[in-house]
Design a protein around this motif. Structure first.
Motif, mmCIF file in Angstrom:
data_model
loop_
_atom_site.group_PDB
_atom_site.id
_atom_site.type_symbol
_atom_site.label_atom_id
_atom_site.label_comp_id
_atom_site.label_asym_id
_atom_site.label_seq_id
_atom_site.Cartn_x
_atom_site.Cartn_y
_atom_site.Cartn_z
ATOM 1 N N LEU A 258 0.812 -1.217 0.000
ATOM 2 C CA LEU A 258 0.000 0.000 0.000
ATOM 3 C C LEU A 258 0.844 1.266 0.000
ATOM 4 N N VAL A 259 1.940 1.277 0.753
ATOM 5 C CA VAL A 259 2.773 2.484 0.801
ATOM 6 C C VAL A 259 3.409 2.746 -0.559
ATOM 7 N N TYR A 260 3.858 1.697 -1.237
ATOM 8 C CA TYR A 260 4.471 1.890 -2.556
ATOM 9 C C TYR A 260 3.416 2.315 -3.575
ATOM 10 N N TYR A 261 2.218 1.777 -3.471
ATOM 11 C CA TYR A 261 1.130 2.182 -4.359
ATOM 12 C C TYR A 261 0.770 3.647 -4.131
ATOM 13 N N LEU A 262 0.781 4.071 -2.881
ATOM 14 C CA LEU A 262 0.556 5.477 -2.545
ATOM 15 C C LEU A 262 1.613 6.357 -3.204
ATOM 16 N N TYR A 263 2.874 5.922 -3.115
ATOM 17 C CA TYR A 263 3.972 6.672 -3.724
ATOM 18 C C TYR A 263 3.787 6.768 -5.241
ATOM 19 N N GLN A 264 3.385 5.665 -5.863
ATOM 20 C CA GLN A 264 3.186 5.685 -7.312
ATOM 21 C C GLN A 264 2.101 6.675 -7.707
ATOM 22 N N GLN A 265 0.979 6.639 -7.007
ATOM 23 C CA GLN A 265 -0.137 7.516 -7.363
ATOM 24 C C GLN A 265 0.212 8.986 -7.152
ATOM 25 N N ALA A 266 0.905 9.283 -6.054
ATOM 26 C CA ALA A 266 1.161 10.688 -5.723
ATOM 27 C C ALA A 266 2.359 11.254 -6.468
#
Length: 304
Positions: free
Chosen positions: A257-265
């Motif tokens: 989830l943290v890496y997905y957050l980084y990708q989106q932002a």
């Protein structure tokens, strides 16, 4: 103090109020830190989640609950949450189990045991990025691990390019990095268990496993609770290992989830949706922490 009519009037600046002010002054730095670096950023993240912020176009548009509807409709999110749960479960089980086993080992009174304690703890103080880069070289298709397996006549897989082995690899790398910290915590708890209890158990003829189950585990259960909370929260915040080793791949098999957050932002510049994912992460961490804390009455010896 006596008033004009002869009645007694309590002074305003009493010892209790003075002690209260002193206490507030002592905790003021911590309170200011919590407000500035926890509560204010959390409020800002929630405010950003209600907007779409395009840094490149310099626009900041109110979207209301649009990002939260997008969260519910995101087809990739279930896979991301599944990878996050798999990573967290593997890390917690392996880390706590190995840490307790190592603590039991180094708690023995053997010659040279201090050297082993140092070796097991040393990865904790190593730079996380350096540690991950080294493991990246070891886990390559033509890396050291596959070279060693080849010498034994075993053909090793491409560890970081297959969904199953990629997840196993990042879990193992993280376990070896931080297992020493939990080992030290368990070791301190083990050394606090009174020897008289073991001596009484041996006199009664209790085998070692029964001593461990009936004496050791109950008395170190507060430390088990502490390490489990720390490990669960840490597992949900992992980023550097994923970014260096797999970049979330292959596919989204290691996209937590943290890496997905980084990708989106920061890759797709969807800061509003990234903030919404941050709120989701906060809710998950808070929920798991509260659940673990509520379970203490049943699992922790001192709370019974």
């Amino acid at each position: 103090m006596t008033a004009d009519d002869g009645s007694y009037r309590r002074p305003f600046w009493t010892i209790e109020r003075r002690d209260g002010v002193v206490g507030l002054l002592f905790v003021a730095p911590q309170l200011v830190g919590i407000v500035l670096f926890v509560l204010v950023p959390l409020a800002l993240v929630f405010w950003y989640s209600l907007h779409e912020w395009n840094v490149l176009a310099n626009t900041f548009t109110f979207k209301g609950a649009a990002n939260y509807r997008k969260l519910l409709e995101d087809p990739t999110l279930p896979e991301v949450l599944g990878a996050t749960a798999l990573f967290s479960a593997g890390l917690v089980v392996l880390n706590l189990g190995l840490a307790l086993a190592l603590a039991l080992l180094v708690n023995q009174k053997l010659r040279g045991i201090v050297v082993f304690r140092t070796l097991f703890f040393s990865p904790v103080v190593v730079s996380l990025v350096a540690w991950t880069i080294v493991w990246g070289f070891l886990l390559q298709a033509n890396g050291t691990i596959n070279g060693f397996l080849g010498a034994l006549g075993i053909e090793g897989p491409n560890w970081l390019r297959h969904p199953t082995t990629a997840m196993i690899s990042v879990v193992v790398v993280q376990v070896f990095k931080n297992v020493g910290l939990n080992m030290v915590l368990f070791l301190a708890a083990l050394q606090g268990v009174p020897n008289e209890l073991y001596e009484a158990a041996r006199v009664d003829g209790a085998p070692r496993f029964k001593q461990f189950r009936r004496i050791t585990l109950p008395l170190i259960s507060p430390t088990i609770l502490l390490t489990s909370i720390i490990t669960v929260v840490g597992s949900l915040q992992v980023f550097a290992q994923i970014a260096v080793l797999t970049q979330g791949g292959p596919g989204v098999s290691t996209t937590v989830l943290v890496y997905y957050l980084y990708q989106q932002a920061f890759q797709f510049h969807l800061f509003g949706y990234g903030s919404t994912l941050a709120i989701l992460l906060f809710v998950i961490v808070l929920t798991l922490t509260v659940l673990q804390w509520q379970m203490r009455r049943r699992l922790v010896f001192y709370e019974n």
